[in-house]
Design a protein around this motif. Sequence first.
Motif, PDB file in Angstrom:
ATOM      1  N   ARG A 134      -9.772  16.855  49.870  1.00  0.00           N
ATOM      2  CA  ARG A 134      -9.340  17.077  48.496  1.00  0.00           C
ATOM      3  C   ARG A 134     -10.559  17.095  47.589  1.00  0.00           C
ATOM      4  O   ARG A 134     -11.577  16.496  47.908  1.00  0.00           O
ATOM      5  CB  ARG A 134      -8.341  15.980  48.067  1.00  0.00           C
ATOM      6  CG  ARG A 134      -7.055  16.033  48.880  1.00  0.00           C
ATOM      7  CD  ARG A 134      -6.127  14.881  48.543  1.00  0.00           C
ATOM      8  NE  ARG A 134      -5.673  14.887  47.169  1.00  0.00           N
ATOM      9  CZ  ARG A 134      -4.616  15.564  46.725  1.00  0.00           C
ATOM     10  NH1 ARG A 134      -3.904  16.310  47.567  1.00  0.00           N
ATOM     11  NH2 ARG A 134      -4.259  15.512  45.453  1.00  0.00           N
ATOM     12  N   ILE A 161     -12.047   6.932  36.666  1.00  0.00           N
ATOM     13  CA  ILE A 161     -11.579   6.113  37.803  1.00  0.00           C
ATOM     14  C   ILE A 161     -10.761   6.946  38.784  1.00  0.00           C
ATOM     15  O   ILE A 161     -10.289   8.026  38.455  1.00  0.00           O
ATOM     16  CB  ILE A 161     -10.701   4.930  37.299  1.00  0.00           C
ATOM     17  CG1 ILE A 161      -9.517   5.465  36.467  1.00  0.00           C
ATOM     18  CG2 ILE A 161     -11.513   3.952  36.479  1.00  0.00           C
ATOM     19  CD1 ILE A 161      -8.531   4.379  36.030  1.00  0.00           C
ATOM     20  N   ASP A 201      -9.551   9.121  42.167  1.00  0.00           N
ATOM     21  CA  ASP A 201     -10.044  10.214  43.018  1.00  0.00           C
ATOM     22  C   ASP A 201     -11.072  11.092  42.315  1.00  0.00           C
ATOM     23  O   ASP A 201     -11.814  11.817  42.987  1.00  0.00           O
ATOM     24  CB  ASP A 201      -8.876  11.128  43.435  1.00  0.00           C
ATOM     25  CG  ASP A 201      -8.079  10.576  44.603  1.00  0.00           C
ATOM     26  OD1 ASP A 201      -8.277   9.404  44.962  1.00  0.00           O
ATOM     27  OD2 ASP A 201      -7.240  11.321  45.150  1.00  0.00           O
ATOM     28  N   LEU A 220      -8.416   6.768  47.678  1.00  0.00           N
ATOM     29  CA  LEU A 220      -7.302   5.912  48.064  1.00  0.00           C
ATOM     30  C   LEU A 220      -6.652   5.343  46.815  1.00  0.00           C
ATOM     31  O   LEU A 220      -7.344   4.974  45.855  1.00  0.00           O
ATOM     32  CB  LEU A 220      -7.791   4.752  48.944  1.00  0.00           C
ATOM     33  CG  LEU A 220      -8.400   5.152  50.293  1.00  0.00           C
ATOM     34  CD1 LEU A 220      -9.004   3.955  50.998  1.00  0.00           C
ATOM     35  CD2 LEU A 220      -7.324   5.812  51.172  1.00  0.00           C
TER      36      LEU A 220
HETATM   37  P1  FAD Z   1      -3.624  11.275  41.148  1.00  0.00           P
HETATM   38  O1  FAD Z   1      -2.624  10.449  41.851  1.00  0.00           O
HETATM   39  O2  FAD Z   1      -3.945  12.610  41.698  1.00  0.00           O
HETATM   40  O3  FAD Z   1      -3.111  11.415  39.657  1.00  0.00           O
HETATM   41  C1  FAD Z   1      -3.781  12.163  38.702  1.00  0.00           C
HETATM   42  C2  FAD Z   1      -2.794  12.606  37.654  1.00  0.00           C
HETATM   43  O4  FAD Z   1      -3.504  13.191  36.578  1.00  0.00           O
HETATM   44  C3  FAD Z   1      -1.807  13.657  38.141  1.00  0.00           C
HETATM   45  O5  FAD Z   1      -0.482  13.283  37.804  1.00  0.00           O
HETATM   46  C4  FAD Z   1      -2.197  14.918  37.381  1.00  0.00           C
HETATM   47  O6  FAD Z   1      -1.075  15.728  37.091  1.00  0.00           O
HETATM   48  C5  FAD Z   1      -2.774  14.318  36.115  1.00  0.00           C
HETATM   49  N1  FAD Z   1      -3.716  15.187  35.409  1.00  0.00           N
HETATM   50  C6  FAD Z   1      -4.786  15.874  35.900  1.00  0.00           C
HETATM   51  N2  FAD Z   1      -5.447  16.500  34.898  1.00  0.00           N
HETATM   52  C7  FAD Z   1      -4.781  16.209  33.755  1.00  0.00           C
HETATM   53  C8  FAD Z   1      -4.992  16.543  32.394  1.00  0.00           C
HETATM   54  N3  FAD Z   1      -6.026  17.270  32.002  1.00  0.00           N
HETATM   55  N4  FAD Z   1      -4.096  16.084  31.475  1.00  0.00           N
HETATM   56  C9  FAD Z   1      -3.027  15.331  31.858  1.00  0.00           C
HETATM   57  N5  FAD Z   1      -2.804  14.960  33.135  1.00  0.00           N
HETATM   58  C10 FAD Z   1      -3.674  15.392  34.058  1.00  0.00           C
HETATM   59  N6  FAD Z   1      -3.734   6.917  49.426  1.00  0.00           N
HETATM   60  C11 FAD Z   1      -3.478   5.666  49.855  1.00  0.00           C
HETATM   61  O7  FAD Z   1      -4.153   4.731  49.410  1.00  0.00           O
HETATM   62  N7  FAD Z   1      -2.498   5.419  50.763  1.00  0.00           N
HETATM   63  C12 FAD Z   1      -1.734   6.411  51.279  1.00  0.00           C
HETATM   64  O8  FAD Z   1      -0.843   6.155  52.093  1.00  0.00           O
HETATM   65  C13 FAD Z   1      -1.968   7.732  50.853  1.00  0.00           C
HETATM   66  N8  FAD Z   1      -1.229   8.745  51.327  1.00  0.00           N
HETATM   67  C14 FAD Z   1      -1.462  10.020  50.870  1.00  0.00           C
HETATM   68  C15 FAD Z   1      -0.698  11.057  51.403  1.00  0.00           C
HETATM   69  C16 FAD Z   1      -0.908  12.348  50.961  1.00  0.00           C
HETATM   70  C17 FAD Z   1      -0.076  13.476  51.538  1.00  0.00           C
HETATM   71  C18 FAD Z   1      -1.893  12.613  49.965  1.00  0.00           C
HETATM   72  C19 FAD Z   1      -2.100  14.008  49.448  1.00  0.00           C
HETATM   73  C20 FAD Z   1      -2.657  11.587  49.448  1.00  0.00           C
HETATM   74  C21 FAD Z   1      -2.457  10.279  49.906  1.00  0.00           C
HETATM   75  N9  FAD Z   1      -3.221   9.216  49.436  1.00  0.00           N
HETATM   76  C22 FAD Z   1      -2.997   7.949  49.895  1.00  0.00           C
HETATM   77  C23 FAD Z   1      -4.278   9.415  48.442  1.00  0.00           C
HETATM   78  C24 FAD Z   1      -3.739   9.022  47.050  1.00  0.00           C
HETATM   79  O9  FAD Z   1      -2.599   9.799  46.769  1.00  0.00           O
HETATM   80  C25 FAD Z   1      -4.803   9.239  45.995  1.00  0.00           C
HETATM   81  O10 FAD Z   1      -5.968   8.531  46.349  1.00  0.00           O
HETATM   82  C26 FAD Z   1      -4.307   8.734  44.650  1.00  0.00           C
HETATM   83  O11 FAD Z   1      -3.142   9.402  44.249  1.00  0.00           O
HETATM   84  C27 FAD Z   1      -5.393   8.916  43.592  1.00  0.00           C
HETATM   85  O12 FAD Z   1      -4.928   8.399  42.384  1.00  0.00           O
HETATM   86  P2  FAD Z   1      -5.432   8.978  40.997  1.00  0.00           P
HETATM   87  O13 FAD Z   1      -4.654   8.251  39.967  1.00  0.00           O
HETATM   88  O14 FAD Z   1      -6.899   8.960  40.955  1.00  0.00           O
HETATM   89  O15 FAD Z   1      -5.020  10.523  41.006  1.00  0.00           O
END
Ligand code: FAD
Length: 480
Positions: A281, A319, A321, A328
């Motif tokens: 990713r 913070i 990903d 994670l």
């Molecule tokens: P995200 O969860 O990607 O959230 C980011 C959010 O920001 C999204 O809702 C997006 O729509 C929003 N966004 C982006 N740009 C903008 C903008 N400009 N304005 C407004 N909103 C915006 N991790 C684990 O620890 N355990 C697991 O079991 C696991 N399983 C997974 C299974 C799959 C199939 C996948 C794809 C991933 C998995 N992961 C797992 C990884 C985990 O999903 C990610 O590490 C986690 O979601 C990252 O969190 P985040 O909040 O950084 O980003």
Amino acid sequence: MTDESYDVVVIGAGPAGYIAAIRAAQNGLRTACIDHWRNRDGSHAFGGTCLNAGCIPSKALLESSELYYRAREEFKVHGIGFEGLKLDLKAMQERKNQVVRTMTGGIAQLFKANRIEGLAGTGRLLKSGQVGYTDPQGKQRTLAARAVILATGSTPVELKSAPFDGERIVDSWGALDFDRVPKRLGVIGAGVIGLELGSVWARLGSEVILVEALPAFLPMADAQVAKEALRQFQKLGLKIELASKLTAVDRKKTGLTLHYEKTPGGEITCDVDRLIVAVGRRPSVGNLLEEGSGVECDERGFIRVDDSCRTKRKDVYAIGDVVRGPMLAHKGEEEGVMVADLIAGKNAEMNYDVIPSVIYTAPEIAWVGRNEEELKKAGVPCRAGTFPFSANGRARALEAASGFVKILAHQTTDEILGVHIVGPMASELIAEAVLAMEFRASAEDIALTIHAHPTLSEAVHEAALAVDGRALNAINRARG
Ligand code: FAD
Ligand code: NAI
């Protein structure tokens, strides 16, 4: 002109962003959190990739498919027989969707309870340091904030040779929503997603082939663990082609022909009905930063931050990903807590050395800290203690007696440097190891701790005893 003002505006409501917003609100800060996630039916939801298309739906399907598989393959060993086992994929998918709806709905409630303004729409960091917010109707507002947290997550990498079409060639989200079991399923990438989703569909009846570019299987895991896991996955029926690079995909009337180059072996072709591309990713930065915002990205597109997740601009944090480190959910969540505390003027830091990794296959794989190869390479003298689940009573009772626990401890201080598990409930067992390492415990500390009998956690206890050649329920290798 500024329309509203907050102490903190968070852009992104995945696990990193929504947790940061909750902690900020708990710290008494006036907080807004913007997210533009859209489900396939067009509805908005908080929770990001993790809740809508990642961790939660994948674990729901892993559970359902595992139950189906065990009913088909293992119940007879328990003396349970029945006729007419049927798969109702529609009901299985609906249960998964309901789990997701419950969890994402929970975030909206948590926002309300914590007086967080949850805003559907898109956020953008402006060069003034304010946040431009566009609502779902396209109306724009400017939000002023004392601090901004960027938590926009990541999106799947697409391959030129296999572009997503949302039907036959899909990303992980598409693969969670199949409405029928593909007879033959191709997966590009034998990483975490490839193995988890490959397992789901293999258990439900697909013939699964994984095409992996690297010559080594799960190179980030301890080599002994990776070897045992590979053996188990092959037993399940996963065909794993290592050192294989996809060169082309031909679309046929009904299916796809994959062409890949295997070293050694040359070009190989194989027909599949559907293809999942899971080759990693990339950070989601898109249109997030107005030119002159002062926030920088590195050469791979991640927002550049220091150890405290501060960007180049002192009032802006990033913070989850979208920044360096493992992708994670729990890593992003802890970064969210840290920055929300820092913004509130508290001391906060994150221990990046003890982030657990888990792969939710059967058997599960989990680890924390360094593996044996990494310690050897770094010249750290260590002792290893391993204990097999085949000698653990609970694992036997569960009919899940494969795999082992391996503990690596410093040769002289006995401090635990890494714990590696392949076996039943590894995801839960690893928590003890994480806690032990957070407290900088020695292997002897775990060895002196009473573990309930009969539990899988006794395997962790025994592995700790084995570090000193004193496992009680296994024959120890000669000491010294
Ligand atoms: P995200 O969860 O990607 O959230 C980011 C959010 O920001 C999204 O809702 C997006 O729509 C929003 N966004 C982006 N740009 C903008 C903008 N400009 N304005 C407004 N909103 C915006 N991790 C684990 O620890 N355990 C697991 O079991 C696991 N399983 C997974 C299974 C799959 C199939 C996948 C794809 C991933 C998995 N992961 C797992 C990884 C985990 O999903 C990610 O590490 C986690 O979601 C990252 O969190 P985040 O909040 O950084 O980003
Ligand atoms: P990954 O990095 O785990 O695996 C991708 C795999 O694809 C690697 O083995 C890589 O060598 C291979 N690859 C790359 N390019 C290729 C090519 N052209 N041809 C063949 N193989 C190729 O990434 P994945 O599985 O996409 O997951 C993304 C992220 O999501 C991971 O970083 C992971 O941390 C997170 N995640 C975590 C889960 C968990 O914690 N249980 C579950 C699912 C995802």
